[in-house]
Design an enzyme around this catalytic site. Structure first.
Site, mmCIF file in Angstrom:
data_model
loop_
_atom_site.group_PDB
_atom_site.id
_atom_site.type_symbol
_atom_site.label_atom_id
_atom_site.label_comp_id
_atom_site.label_asym_id
_atom_site.label_seq_id
_atom_site.Cartn_x
_atom_site.Cartn_y
_atom_site.Cartn_z
ATOM 1 N N TYR A 60 11.786 66.538 35.319
ATOM 2 C CA TYR A 60 12.803 65.783 35.840
ATOM 3 C C TYR A 60 12.573 65.592 37.279
ATOM 4 O O TYR A 60 13.648 65.457 38.179
ATOM 5 C CB TYR A 60 14.104 66.912 35.692
ATOM 6 C CG TYR A 60 14.322 66.974 34.215
ATOM 7 C CD1 TYR A 60 14.900 65.802 33.279
ATOM 8 C CD2 TYR A 60 14.122 68.139 33.541
ATOM 9 C CE1 TYR A 60 14.892 65.911 32.040
ATOM 10 C CE2 TYR A 60 14.215 68.317 32.011
ATOM 11 C CZ TYR A 60 15.090 67.418 31.508
ATOM 12 O OH TYR A 60 15.248 67.410 30.171
ATOM 13 N N TYR A 65 22.909 71.577 25.331
ATOM 14 C CA TYR A 65 21.295 71.110 25.519
ATOM 15 C C TYR A 65 20.697 72.067 24.654
ATOM 16 O O TYR A 65 20.907 73.295 24.730
ATOM 17 C CB TYR A 65 21.175 71.430 27.216
ATOM 18 C CG TYR A 65 20.028 71.333 27.742
ATOM 19 C CD1 TYR A 65 19.295 70.065 27.764
ATOM 20 C CD2 TYR A 65 18.980 72.417 27.497
ATOM 21 C CE1 TYR A 65 18.016 69.826 28.189
ATOM 22 C CE2 TYR A 65 17.662 72.215 27.726
ATOM 23 C CZ TYR A 65 17.043 71.054 28.063
ATOM 24 O OH TYR A 65 15.642 70.570 28.429
ATOM 25 N N ASP A 75 21.372 78.642 19.220
ATOM 26 C CA ASP A 75 20.571 78.464 20.541
ATOM 27 C C ASP A 75 20.559 79.531 21.617
ATOM 28 O O ASP A 75 21.492 79.299 22.299
ATOM 29 C CB ASP A 75 20.428 76.991 20.842
ATOM 30 C CG ASP A 75 19.565 76.875 22.001
ATOM 31 O OD1 ASP A 75 19.169 77.791 22.431
ATOM 32 O OD2 ASP A 75 19.291 75.977 22.418
ATOM 33 N N LYS A 85 12.631 81.760 26.682
ATOM 34 C CA LYS A 85 12.703 82.092 28.304
ATOM 35 C C LYS A 85 12.726 83.671 28.658
ATOM 36 O O LYS A 85 11.404 83.838 28.793
ATOM 37 C CB LYS A 85 14.158 81.525 28.766
ATOM 38 C CG LYS A 85 14.416 80.041 28.945
ATOM 39 C CD LYS A 85 15.630 79.745 29.627
ATOM 40 C CE LYS A 85 15.936 78.223 29.575
ATOM 41 N NZ LYS A 85 14.849 77.482 30.277
#
Length: 427
Positions: free
Chosen positions: A19, A147, A248, A277
């Site tokens: 990003y 997201y 998620d 993660k």
């Protein structure tokens, strides 16, 4: 060891960052080592890490238990293909994940990253209905402000307006989006909170394979925390309309919201769950998608009888060993008390931000503290300001937030809070 200025200059000549502009002069800081909750820059400055390396390093860095597990496994087997072969680290990890996650989840597909685990979850849902002779059920319903990752399937399920992937909208699968979940986590329940989702399911259930959303905490889409009753009502809606439910949990898993998995706040189980993660404690890349026996058996019992996905590094023994060690370390620690203490301290120490004109909201859940501004953050200006105060934070959009390692000491957490209040006060 090259100096920091030299590393940054060399980086700018060839390295692309997430990003960020492919050719960029944005602030960049060279790290020499990481230990505990601190990053040491090549110029000798120490930064308290308030990001857990994008929410993954829950035990801090260089934890001896994780280092030992990886070192021991490296001496035995660093990698072996997972097609037609298996090994103890993968089997033991999958057994542990089945034991920890909600009871209907019995099968585990090991993936390389969170985005890939979302791809796997979507493919599981689509192939489930293909196996049942309902190939028309190939769309998803997702939620605004959500997201789910950077790969194309995951992007297609991410907020199409405020998400990070608007440039690719024309190339993505066209899914359906309900209003962002609500009300807020600690607000009174509103019976009409699911009206948008219910209306979409009523109209489109015949073509929808699954609903996908982040349970309780929407993360990179806006850092929003919503009411557990939403998940209970949604589970009933999905069952009523014959649609699978995907959670998620990539950002929320392993204690981040105060429960081991965020869906535990609601006592609800999905048909498919994505993990990632913090799975390896921030040491190696690994993720997982779990599904129920019904989903697995339906795919196995119908042509082509195999699930159509297979990453080269699936079930990597090093990553599996790291994950197993991280899970065991978490469960053996007072993680719940630690997260609760972080939550209480962040609530107390971020409260002064409410009086700052530039601030729209302050919210905390578990080991997540968020200050939402009225205007987007100037990252090029704000990032160095945090570094000067000795902390590492990475704001985005209108959000200045922290997700610190669970092992952070109160004094270190106060440094983060003080930096947030100080920097935000100057905006």
């Amino acid at each position: 060891m090259p100096g920091g200025d030299d590393l940054v200059a060399r980086d700018r000549r060839c390295v692309m960052h997430p990003y960020a502009a492919p050719i960029s002069s944005a602030p960049l800081f060279a790290v020499e080592r990481a230990e505990g909750v601190r990053l040491t820059l090549t110029d000798g400055r120490e930064l308290i890490d308030g990001m857990s390396s994008w929410w993954a390093a829950i035990h801090g860095y260089a934890h001896p238990a994780l280092t030992a597990a990886i070192s021991a496994q490296l001496g035995r087997m660093s990698h072996v293909m997972f097609g037609g072969l298996t090994h103890a680290p993968a089997v033991e990890l999958c057994e542990a994940l089945v034991a920890l996650t909600p009871e209907p989840l019995t099968r585990v597909f090991l993936a390389d990253s969170g985005s890939v685990s979302v791809e796997v979850a979507i493919k599981l849902a689509l192939q489930f209905f293909i196996a049942r002779g309902q190939p028309e059920k190939r769309r998803l319903i997702s939620a605004l402000a959500g997201y789910h990752g950077d790969t194309f399937g995951a992007m297609a399920a991410t907020d199409p307006v405020n998400g990070m992937h608007h440039l690719f909208r024309g190339a993505l699968a066209q899914h359906l989006f309900a209003e962002a979940p609500g009300p807020a986590f600690d607000a009174p329940w509103s019976p009409d909170a699911l009206s948008s989702m219910a209306a979409l399911l009523e109209r489109h259930a015949h073509e929808v394979a699954a609903v996908i959303l982040e349970p309780i905490a929407q993360n990179a889409g806006g850092m929003r925390f919503y009411h557990p009753q939403y998940l209970r009502e949604l589970r009933a809606l999905c069952d009523r309309h014959g649609v699978l439910l995907i959670f998620d949990e990539i950002a929320t898993n392993f204690g981040r919201t105060g429960e081991l998995f965020a869906c535990h706040h609601a006592g609800v189980a999905p048909d498919i769950m994505c993990l990632g993660k913090a799975l390896t404690g921030g040491t190696m890349t690994l993720a997982a998608a779990l599904c129920t026996e019904q989903v697995a058996a339906t795919i196995a019992g119908n042509e082509p009888r195999v699930f159509m996905h297979g990453p080269t590094y699936m079930g990597n023994p090093l990553a599996c060993s790291a994950a197993l060690a991280s899970v065991r370390l978490l469960l053996a620690s007072p993680w719940r008390a630690r997260v609760s203490a972080i939550e209480a301290q962040l609530r107390r120490e971020l409260a002064p931000c409410r009086a700052i004109d530039a601030v729209a909201d302050v919210r905390v859940l578990g080991a997540i503290g968020v200050v939402e501004l009225k205007q987007p953050v100037d990252t090029a200006r704000v990032q160095p300001a945090f570094v000067e105060r000795g902390v590492w934070l990475r704001p985005f959009g209108k959000l200045v937030y922290t997700m610190p390692p669970y092992v952070i000491e109160p004094g270190e957490l106060s440094r983060i809070s003080e930096a947030i209040v100080g920097v935000v006060s100057g905006l």
